[in-house]
Design a protein around this motif. Structure first.
Motif, short mmCIF file in Angstrom:
data_model
loop_
_atom_site.label_atom_id
_atom_site.label_comp_id
_atom_site.label_asym_id
_atom_site.label_seq_id
_atom_site.Cartn_x
_atom_site.Cartn_y
_atom_site.Cartn_z
N GLU A 111 -35.11 -1.44 -15.18
CA GLU A 111 -36.47 -1.34 -14.95
C GLU A 111 -37.12 -2.40 -15.83
O GLU A 111 -36.96 -2.50 -17.07
CB GLU A 111 -36.78 0.02 -15.58
CG GLU A 111 -36.06 1.15 -14.82
CD GLU A 111 -36.11 2.77 -15.35
OE1 GLU A 111 -36.90 2.84 -16.43
OE2 GLU A 111 -35.83 3.79 -14.80
N GLY B 110 -27.98 9.84 -23.34
CA GLY B 110 -27.12 9.59 -21.86
C GLY B 110 -25.81 8.96 -22.68
O GLY B 110 -25.81 8.13 -23.55
N GLY C 82 -27.36 10.16 -17.26
CA GLY C 82 -28.64 10.18 -18.17
C GLY C 82 -29.37 8.97 -18.30
O GLY C 82 -29.24 8.01 -17.53
N LYS C 83 -29.92 8.73 -19.53
CA LYS C 83 -30.91 7.34 -19.64
C LYS C 83 -30.00 6.64 -20.84
O LYS C 83 -29.23 6.87 -21.61
CB LYS C 83 -32.08 7.85 -20.05
CG LYS C 83 -33.11 8.29 -19.44
CD LYS C 83 -34.22 8.54 -20.22
CE LYS C 83 -35.43 8.87 -19.19
NZ LYS C 83 -36.78 9.41 -19.94
N ASN C 84 -30.14 5.17 -20.92
CA ASN C 84 -29.83 4.13 -21.42
C ASN C 84 -30.75 3.68 -22.66
O ASN C 84 -32.00 3.41 -22.08
CB ASN C 84 -29.49 2.94 -20.82
CG ASN C 84 -28.98 1.81 -21.67
OD1 ASN C 84 -28.45 2.30 -22.90
ND2 ASN C 84 -28.90 0.53 -21.30
N ALA D 265 -36.34 3.59 -23.07
CA ALA D 265 -35.04 4.15 -22.10
C ALA D 265 -35.09 3.43 -20.90
O ALA D 265 -36.32 3.37 -20.25
CB ALA D 265 -35.01 5.63 -22.12
N GLU D 266 -33.97 3.56 -20.25
CA GLU D 266 -33.96 3.14 -18.87
C GLU D 266 -33.21 4.33 -17.93
O GLU D 266 -32.33 4.56 -18.44
CB GLU D 266 -33.20 1.82 -18.31
CG GLU D 266 -33.99 0.63 -18.93
CD GLU D 266 -32.99 -0.53 -18.69
OE1 GLU D 266 -33.40 -1.59 -18.17
OE2 GLU D 266 -31.72 -0.65 -18.71
N LYS D 267 -33.77 4.80 -17.17
CA LYS D 267 -33.16 5.99 -16.23
C LYS D 267 -31.99 5.53 -15.53
O LYS D 267 -32.14 4.63 -14.53
CB LYS D 267 -34.16 6.56 -15.36
CG LYS D 267 -33.31 7.88 -14.61
CD LYS D 267 -34.46 8.65 -13.95
CE LYS D 267 -35.29 9.23 -14.73
NZ LYS D 267 -36.29 10.11 -13.91
N GLU E 32 -30.27 10.87 -12.60
CA GLU E 32 -31.30 11.63 -12.44
C GLU E 32 -30.93 12.80 -13.44
O GLU E 32 -31.68 13.69 -13.96
CB GLU E 32 -31.44 12.28 -10.97
CG GLU E 32 -32.07 11.42 -10.24
CD GLU E 32 -33.34 10.86 -10.40
OE1 GLU E 32 -34.08 11.55 -11.19
OE2 GLU E 32 -33.65 9.59 -10.25
N VAL F 160 -30.38 15.14 -16.83
CA VAL F 160 -31.07 14.93 -18.08
C VAL F 160 -30.25 15.88 -19.00
O VAL F 160 -30.10 17.16 -18.58
CB VAL F 160 -32.55 15.69 -17.89
CG1 VAL F 160 -33.25 15.91 -19.19
CG2 VAL F 160 -33.34 14.88 -17.15
N ASP G 112 -35.65 14.40 -22.18
CA ASP G 112 -34.93 13.31 -22.73
C ASP G 112 -36.03 12.02 -23.15
O ASP G 112 -35.46 11.05 -23.05
CB ASP G 112 -34.04 12.66 -21.82
CG ASP G 112 -34.23 12.31 -20.37
OD1 ASP G 112 -35.49 12.23 -19.99
OD2 ASP G 112 -33.60 12.12 -19.36
N THR G 113 -37.35 12.55 -23.24
CA THR G 113 -38.29 11.46 -23.71
C THR G 113 -38.48 11.33 -24.92
O THR G 113 -38.88 12.03 -25.60
CB THR G 113 -39.81 12.12 -22.89
OG1 THR G 113 -39.52 12.12 -21.52
CG2 THR G 113 -40.81 10.83 -23.20
#
Length: 343
Positions: A98, A162, A245-247, A255-257, A260, A262, A274-275
């Motif tokens: 992203e 993630g 999850g996210k990186n 983070a990059e998703k 989807e 969480v 996960d924010t």
């Protein structure tokens, strides 16, 4: 001759808005022998500043670690400059999943003792004697092997949002902490197990693989390009994505998703979330996970005490901070007694 950034983050942000140009977020690293780090550092700054490159770059005698953003129209010129340097030629660039025009707001090229802090003496092992690099396809095969131990070489706040299925995720604050823990846990399996490691972009695993080979591990592998390159490959080749999850990334995006899923929870109320945010109280600035409901109720602060300080006029906040060092909570990301639901 300008050798350092002279614009504030707000000034740079305004220039980015005014330009309206797409920017590419990317990272790369290389282990190389650099004799005069100051001259090389200045060379990078002068050339990249002309191309409006922004980011955080570390130069050490052992190599370079760069996380940056480049205006899309200047990318070819940037790549041409990289290729003009022998140990940068044809280097793999980890292009972000992203992109965000404001992922970086300053160009910082800093000289460091090492590009990855490891707490080890430089002469204990040869960092170029690395493990076997594997692509996404081979990585997926390896981690399904019952004789494989998959290890996440990142810190607790990264793996919390993630990680790969079945990975060992050490509850550590630093890369250095992971090295001894993993060796101790696997000391009886240095010859009969395959040690497979991954991190964000590969730089930590590169050093860890050399370290574990030095410590007697016979079958050491690392995910080439880390999670970033893995995601690109599974998307391009239609492979099964075994990351959930996210990186976590070390820029303003945080983070990059990747999927989807969480897999984390708000550290204040326990809701699925996960924010990552930083506490709005500048004297704290703790990194933690906060859902939208808690962010609204707490004014993006980690505690009632921080919320009260953050509500004071700016000059009063400055007066309270004067003469005080930053709290250790800042560096122990996600760890604080005020975070009730931190796992």
């Amino acid at each position: 001759m300008q050798l350092y950034n002279k614009l504030s983050a707000k000034e740079r942000e305004a220039l980015i808005d005014q330009a309206g140009t797409e920017r590419l977020t990317l990272s790369f690293y290389t282990y190389a022998h650099i004799r005069n780090t100051e001259i090389f550092r200045n060379h990078l700054f002068i050339n990249w500043d002309k191309l409006e490159v922004l980011g955080r770059i570390y130069v050490a005698t052992e190599g370079v670690n760069a996380q940056l953003s480049v205006p899309a129209p200047n990318f070819d010129a940037f790549k041409e400059h990289l290729d003009s340097i022998s140990f940068f030629e044809n280097i793999r660039l980890n292009i972000a999943i992203e992109h965000e025009a404001k992922s970086f707001l300053k160009l910082k090229v800093k000289i460091r003792n090492k590009i990855v802090a490891d707490g080890l003496a430089d002469d204990t092992f040869d960092v170029t004697n690395k493990g076997v690099h594997v692509d996404a396809f081979k990585f997926n095969e390896l981690i399904e092997d019952p004789d494989t131990v998959l290890v996440d070489m990142r810190n607790h706040y990264e793996s919390e949002i993630g990680h790969f299925k079945g990975a060992v995720t050490p509850d550590v604050d630093t890369f250095r902490d992971s090295l001894d823990i993993i060796e101790e846990d696997l000391k009886d399996h240095k010859e009969d197990k395959k040690l497979v490691m991954y991190c964000t972009g590969g730089i930590r695993c590169e050093k860890a693989s050399a370290y574990y080979k030095h410590k007697g591990f016979k079958n050491v592998f690392q995910l080439e390009g880390g999670i970033i390159e893995y995601t690109r490959q599974v998307n391009e080749k239609g492979l099964e994505n075994k990351f959930k999850g996210k990186n976590f990334v070390f820029d303003h995006r945080r983070a990059e998703k990747i999927t989807e899923d969480v897999i984390a929870n708000c550290h204040q109320c326990g809701a699925v979330c996960d924010t990552h945010v930083n506490c709005a109280n500048e004297a704290c600035h703790l990194l933690f996970i906060q859902c939208e409901k808690c962010a609204e109720a707490m004014d993006t602060c980690c505690s009632t005490a921080c919320k009260e300080i953050n509500s004071l006029p700016y000059e009063e906040q400055k007066a309270l901070r004067k003469g005080k060092g930053n709290s250790n909570k800042i560096f122990k990301k996600g760890r604080s007694e005020v975070l009730k639901y931190k796992q």
